[in-house]
Scaffold this motif. Structure first.
Motif, PDB file in Angstrom:
ATOM      1  N   GLU B  37       0.820  -1.218   0.000  1.00  0.00           N
ATOM      2  CA  GLU B  37       0.000   0.000   0.000  1.00  0.00           C
ATOM      3  C   GLU B  37       0.858   1.276   0.000  1.00  0.00           C
ATOM      4  OE1 GLU B  37      -3.127  -0.196  -0.457  1.00  0.00           O
ATOM      5  OE2 GLU B  37      -3.258  -2.385  -0.185  1.00  0.00           O
ATOM      6  N   TYR B  38       2.110   1.146   0.369  1.00  0.00           N
ATOM      7  CA  TYR B  38       2.975   2.323   0.482  1.00  0.00           C
ATOM      8  C   TYR B  38       3.640   2.718  -0.830  1.00  0.00           C
ATOM      9  CZ  TYR B  38       2.694   1.988   5.582  1.00  0.00           C
ATOM     10  OH  TYR B  38       2.261   1.962   6.875  1.00  0.00           O
ATOM     11  N   PHE B  39       3.675   1.806  -1.793  1.00  0.00           N
ATOM     12  CA  PHE B  39       4.434   2.094  -3.017  1.00  0.00           C
ATOM     13  C   PHE B  39       3.578   2.869  -4.020  1.00  0.00           C
ATOM     14  CE2 PHE B  39       6.468  -2.014  -1.560  1.00  0.00           C
ATOM     15  CZ  PHE B  39       7.532  -1.368  -0.942  1.00  0.00           C
ATOM     16  N   ASP B  40       4.237   3.792  -4.738  1.00  0.00           N
ATOM     17  CA  ASP B  40       3.503   4.628  -5.678  1.00  0.00           C
ATOM     18  C   ASP B  40       3.123   3.875  -6.939  1.00  0.00           C
ATOM     19  OD1 ASP B  40       3.586   7.181  -4.244  1.00  0.00           O
ATOM     20  OD2 ASP B  40       5.750   6.940  -4.470  1.00  0.00           O
ATOM     21  N   MET B  41       3.906   2.863  -7.270  1.00  0.00           N
ATOM     22  CA  MET B  41       3.621   2.122  -8.509  1.00  0.00           C
ATOM     23  C   MET B  41       4.159   0.707  -8.375  1.00  0.00           C
ATOM     24  SD  MET B  41       4.641   3.285 -12.345  1.00  0.00           S
ATOM     25  CE  MET B  41       4.215   2.276 -13.746  1.00  0.00           C
ATOM     26  N   ILE B  42       3.376  -0.252  -8.856  1.00  0.00           N
ATOM     27  CA  ILE B  42       3.787  -1.659  -8.840  1.00  0.00           C
ATOM     28  C   ILE B  42       3.771  -2.160 -10.284  1.00  0.00           C
ATOM     29  CG2 ILE B  42       3.171  -3.984  -8.055  1.00  0.00           C
ATOM     30  CD1 ILE B  42       1.832  -2.569  -5.587  1.00  0.00           C
ATOM     31  N   LEU B  43       4.914  -2.682 -10.741  1.00  0.00           N
ATOM     32  CA  LEU B  43       4.992  -3.169 -12.125  1.00  0.00           C
ATOM     33  C   LEU B  43       4.239  -4.492 -12.274  1.00  0.00           C
ATOM     34  CD1 LEU B  43       8.743  -2.561 -13.083  1.00  0.00           C
ATOM     35  CD2 LEU B  43       6.801  -0.975 -13.148  1.00  0.00           C
ATOM     36  N   GLU B  44       3.739  -4.717 -13.475  1.00  0.00           N
ATOM     37  CA  GLU B  44       3.050  -5.982 -13.751  1.00  0.00           C
ATOM     38  C   GLU B  44       4.021  -7.081 -14.153  1.00  0.00           C
ATOM     39  OE1 GLU B  44      -0.141  -5.326 -16.490  1.00  0.00           O
ATOM     40  OE2 GLU B  44      -1.090  -3.853 -15.161  1.00  0.00           O
ATOM     41  N   ASP B  45       5.182  -6.675 -14.682  1.00  0.00           N
ATOM     42  CA  ASP B  45       6.223  -7.659 -15.008  1.00  0.00           C
ATOM     43  C   ASP B  45       7.568  -6.989 -14.799  1.00  0.00           C
ATOM     44  OD1 ASP B  45       7.527  -6.766 -17.673  1.00  0.00           O
ATOM     45  OD2 ASP B  45       5.382  -6.476 -17.954  1.00  0.00           O
ATOM     46  N   ASP B  46       8.635  -7.774 -14.889  1.00  0.00           N
ATOM     47  CA  ASP B  46       9.933  -7.200 -14.519  1.00  0.00           C
ATOM     48  C   ASP B  46      10.743  -6.695 -15.708  1.00  0.00           C
ATOM     49  OD1 ASP B  46      10.784  -9.550 -15.612  1.00  0.00           O
ATOM     50  OD2 ASP B  46      12.060 -10.128 -13.909  1.00  0.00           O
ATOM     51  N   VAL B 259      13.297  -0.466  19.002  1.00  0.00           N
ATOM     52  CA  VAL B 259      12.964   0.394  17.851  1.00  0.00           C
ATOM     53  C   VAL B 259      13.634  -0.063  16.552  1.00  0.00           C
ATOM     54  CG1 VAL B 259      12.450   2.490  19.169  1.00  0.00           C
ATOM     55  CG2 VAL B 259      14.831   1.990  18.518  1.00  0.00           C
ATOM     56  N   PHE B 260      14.240  -1.239  16.559  1.00  0.00           N
ATOM     57  CA  PHE B 260      15.070  -1.688  15.432  1.00  0.00           C
ATOM     58  C   PHE B 260      14.263  -2.506  14.433  1.00  0.00           C
ATOM     59  CE2 PHE B 260      19.085  -4.415  14.352  1.00  0.00           C
ATOM     60  CZ  PHE B 260      19.255  -3.713  13.170  1.00  0.00           C
ATOM     61  N   ASN B 261      14.372  -2.150  13.185  1.00  0.00           N
ATOM     62  CA  ASN B 261      13.833  -2.995  12.124  1.00  0.00           C
ATOM     63  C   ASN B 261      14.756  -2.908  10.909  1.00  0.00           C
ATOM     64  OD1 ASN B 261      12.068  -4.765  10.740  1.00  0.00           O
ATOM     65  ND2 ASN B 261      10.338  -3.884  11.856  1.00  0.00           N
ATOM     66  N   ASP B 262      14.477  -3.733   9.916  1.00  0.00           N
ATOM     67  CA  ASP B 262      15.321  -3.791   8.727  1.00  0.00           C
ATOM     68  C   ASP B 262      14.428  -3.749   7.491  1.00  0.00           C
ATOM     69  OD1 ASP B 262      18.000  -4.406   7.397  1.00  0.00           O
ATOM     70  OD2 ASP B 262      16.750  -6.036   6.638  1.00  0.00           O
ATOM     71  N   SER B 263      14.835  -2.948   6.511  1.00  0.00           N
ATOM     72  CA  SER B 263      14.026  -2.813   5.293  1.00  0.00           C
ATOM     73  C   SER B 263      13.842  -4.152   4.601  1.00  0.00           C
ATOM     74  CB  SER B 263      14.696  -1.847   4.317  1.00  0.00           C
ATOM     75  OG  SER B 263      14.994  -0.625   4.928  1.00  0.00           O
ATOM     76  N   VAL B 288      11.735   1.198   0.692  1.00  0.00           N
ATOM     77  CA  VAL B 288      11.153   1.172   2.038  1.00  0.00           C
ATOM     78  C   VAL B 288      11.232   2.573   2.653  1.00  0.00           C
ATOM     79  CG1 VAL B 288      11.388   0.217   4.371  1.00  0.00           C
ATOM     80  CG2 VAL B 288      11.568  -1.289   2.381  1.00  0.00           C
ATOM     81  N   PHE B 289      12.340   3.291   2.392  1.00  0.00           N
ATOM     82  CA  PHE B 289      12.395   4.675   2.863  1.00  0.00           C
ATOM     83  C   PHE B 289      11.387   5.547   2.126  1.00  0.00           C
ATOM     84  CE2 PHE B 289      13.775   8.933   1.744  1.00  0.00           C
ATOM     85  CZ  PHE B 289      13.503   9.534   2.961  1.00  0.00           C
ATOM     86  N   ALA B 290      11.448   5.517   0.783  1.00  0.00           N
ATOM     87  CA  ALA B 290      10.595   6.420  -0.016  1.00  0.00           C
ATOM     88  C   ALA B 290       9.111   6.068   0.132  1.00  0.00           C
ATOM     89  CB  ALA B 290      11.004   6.355  -1.486  1.00  0.00           C
ATOM     90  N   GLY B 291       8.823   4.801   0.363  1.00  0.00           N
ATOM     91  CA  GLY B 291       7.439   4.377   0.559  1.00  0.00           C
ATOM     92  C   GLY B 291       7.047   4.463   2.027  1.00  0.00           C
ATOM     93  N   TYR B 292       7.377   3.437   2.770  1.00  0.00           N
ATOM     94  CA  TYR B 292       6.910   3.292   4.152  1.00  0.00           C
ATOM     95  C   TYR B 292       7.380   4.400   5.099  1.00  0.00           C
ATOM     96  CZ  TYR B 292       6.916   1.392   8.902  1.00  0.00           C
ATOM     97  OH  TYR B 292       6.781   1.239  10.259  1.00  0.00           O
ATOM     98  N   VAL B 293       8.712   4.585   5.220  1.00  0.00           N
ATOM     99  CA  VAL B 293       9.247   5.498   6.245  1.00  0.00           C
ATOM    100  C   VAL B 293       8.781   6.929   5.998  1.00  0.00           C
ATOM    101  CG1 VAL B 293      11.358   6.491   7.234  1.00  0.00           C
ATOM    102  CG2 VAL B 293      11.265   4.044   6.708  1.00  0.00           C
ATOM    103  N   TYR B 294       8.920   7.375   4.759  1.00  0.00           N
ATOM    104  CA  TYR B 294       8.580   8.771   4.445  1.00  0.00           C
ATOM    105  C   TYR B 294       7.101   9.042   4.706  1.00  0.00           C
ATOM    106  CZ  TYR B 294       8.334  13.169   1.847  1.00  0.00           C
ATOM    107  OH  TYR B 294       8.138  14.487   1.486  1.00  0.00           O
ATOM    108  N   LYS B 295       6.264   8.101   4.291  1.00  0.00           N
ATOM    109  CA  LYS B 295       4.817   8.343   4.445  1.00  0.00           C
ATOM    110  C   LYS B 295       4.392   8.283   5.904  1.00  0.00           C
ATOM    111  CE  LYS B 295       3.915   7.289  -0.348  1.00  0.00           C
ATOM    112  NZ  LYS B 295       3.386   6.393  -1.393  1.00  0.00           N
ATOM    113  N   GLU B 296       5.031   7.444   6.695  1.00  0.00           N
ATOM    114  CA  GLU B 296       4.719   7.400   8.134  1.00  0.00           C
ATOM    115  C   GLU B 296       5.238   8.663   8.828  1.00  0.00           C
ATOM    116  OE1 GLU B 296       2.806   5.234   9.806  1.00  0.00           O
ATOM    117  OE2 GLU B 296       2.375   4.162   7.932  1.00  0.00           O
TER     118      GLU B 296
END
Lengths: 339, 339
Positions: B37-46, B259-263, B288-296
């Motif tokens: 839910e945090y990512f701005d865009m999800i590709l359909e293929d690689d 408080v420790f986690n890993d991307s 994880v920074f640009a999506g999750y961390v920044y938005k939180e």
């Protein structure tokens, strides 16, 4: 805070950092060239007691930094940041050197533009108030580069006349917030320019358009003309790239021919040394700067120099996938005066 | 000029730059994970319509920067410097992206530490008075990384449980001299640390000692304790590296476990997605920074975060030549307050 930007690609350093020492180490072939008196050390062979050319290249960087520190009467712990990069995959020469030096480390990749890139970021880091001393270093090695970018040496392929000879060597500089110069006064940062060249044996042509872009933007941004410089010296355009650069700059209204030279041309006696279109590699502008240019600045026979290191930003993979070879050029003004 | 250095490896930014926008684009597998839910865009293929995974990775960076610019209501010409790097030989993803963007470009190589490295240099460049806006971006691609660092995918080798899964994705951030935050307040730059690990399928163990060194020096330099942070998040240590880091930091007197986690742990549902020890790659901490961390941070559910991107500085060549795998970790404090 005064914003230090002038024009589109240039910053003027408010308290120009001083390059307080340099060191240069070169391989045997470079040590037979016309600049041999300027280099601090010339290797007797291209392995220097190491098990591989790659490990030798890492040692070249490490010893160049240590020698520059000695020349500056500093120790490793005085250095706030190490800025370095090289041509090898994952810049292993630089990273394994940084492992030995134990300094906060920013790894760079600008191909053969790395010397000016490291001086740019190093000088900005000092002028920004983040460091007292930084070390800037880069290297290349003929044999590690040939087998990575082209063919195994054992294959003995014939080299076309537009091909260049990668320098075996490393040049290092210690940049300081205090000192009597030479000073880094302006930094013009390059954009990636791609003229569509696909010939991996013609790096000069691939990089020339980037050199033209950076040099002309440097003049536009600063208001300088070629007459303001005693020497405008590119990294490793060689004979092919230097001619293209000269011609294209003339079309833009800048005739730099009176003061223009290229590190890759200066470093070898090309006919005698069979080096075709010129020297190349990250180490080329590094050792010519750290050796020849720096020492002539100290002597006062040069007073103001524009150093433009030029890089070709391709890889064997990008070439195999049909991509052209984009170039980049970073420029720094190095002057005996702070103006 | 006030020197901004505190302690041995840290600078405190005088006018903390603001991260005014981010963008994240991920591959299909990452888009099925718990952070989708945090990512701005999800590709359909690689491949994303490209002819190769390498070209897809370059497009990932380019589109991430463009999306971040749109989010910031800026255009390409507003950006004074682009700081980027990636894992591929000669960082071709970044250079070919920079070719499309036409911004003054500093190429970086810090392996998977690149996101924090680019934010470090970007923030210092702004705080130093050299730029109004910079773009910081990095990427990785599972398929381009596998065939470069390990085996062709077609070979179908079995992955040991300590191995990690390279993220397909790119995260970009626009950093500005003005704005309402989140702010980059401290930068702690890593040294290269080598604990002698030689197993290329255990990157977490190779990088953990560097993370420990940078985190403990960050605490020493700033006087902060783990309690000062809502989240301390590493780049891609995975389960193996995170445990080692936690244990070694406890031995140094810092219990960060609350408080420790890993991307690389947060990005996948590992059992269901068969990703073994965790996600990895430059793109891991980037998305994880640009999506999750920044938005939180924007929501205010996080207010002060220490982002430590971690890199393993080896290459297939250095491994073949018997070298161990040194690590590096760069840390930035990102806070909703300028203090």
């Amino acid at each position: 805070m005064t914003l230090k930007r002038i024009g589109t690609q240039t910053v003027k350093l408010e308290n120009p950092p001083s390059i307080i020492s340099t060191a240069s180490i070169v391989g045997p072939k470079e040590g037979e060239g016309p600049l041999k008196e300027y280099f601090d050390m010339i290797l007797e062979d291209d392995l220097w007691g190491q098990e591989s050319w790659e490990k030798c290249e890492s040692k070249l960087q490490e010893e160049a930094v240590k020698m520059a520190l000695t020349n500056a009467e500093l120790t490793e712990s005085d250095i706030n940041y190490l800025f370095s990069g090289d041509l090898l995959n994952q810049i292993i020469s630089s990273s394994y050197c940084a492992r030995q030096l134990s300094m906060p480390y920013f790894g760079l990749y600008g191909a053969c533009s790395t010397m000016a890139q490291s001086l740019s970021l190093g000088a900005m880091t000092i002028d920004g108030g983040f460091a007292d001393y930084v070390a800037c270093v880069t290297s290349s090695h003929f044999s590690s580069a040939e087998r990575q970018f082209r063919y195994p040496l054992e294959f003995g392929n014939q080299r076309p006349f537009s091909s260049q000879w990668t320098i075996t060597g490393s040049g290092a500089a210690i940049v300081s917030s205090t000192g009597n110069g030479p000073f880094v006064t302006y930094v013009t940062t390059g954009k990636v320019i791609d003229a569509g060249i696909k010939d991996v044996n013609n790096m000069g042509a691939a990089m020339a358009p980037a050199a033209v872009d950076t040099i002309s933007n440097h003049f536009k941004d600063t208001g300088y003309t070629p007459d303001d410089y005693d020497l405008i010296i590119t990294g490793d355009l060689g004979f092919v790239g230097k001619d293209i650069t000269s011609d294209l700059l003339k079309q833009e209204g800048y005739d730099i021919s009176e003061v223009f030279n290229d590190s890759g041309i200066k470093i070898f006696a090309h006919k005698e040394q069979d080096t075709h279109a010129g020297g190349s590699g990250c180490g080329c502008s590094a050792v010519v700067f750290a050796g020849y240019v720096y020492k002539e600045l100290l002597k006062g026979s040069l007073n103001k120099v524009l150093l433009i290191s030029t890089g070709a930003l391709h890889s064997p993979i990008s070439t195999q996938q049909g991509e052209s070879i984009p170039g980049i050029a970073h420029a720094v003004t190095i002057s005996n005066s702070k103006e």
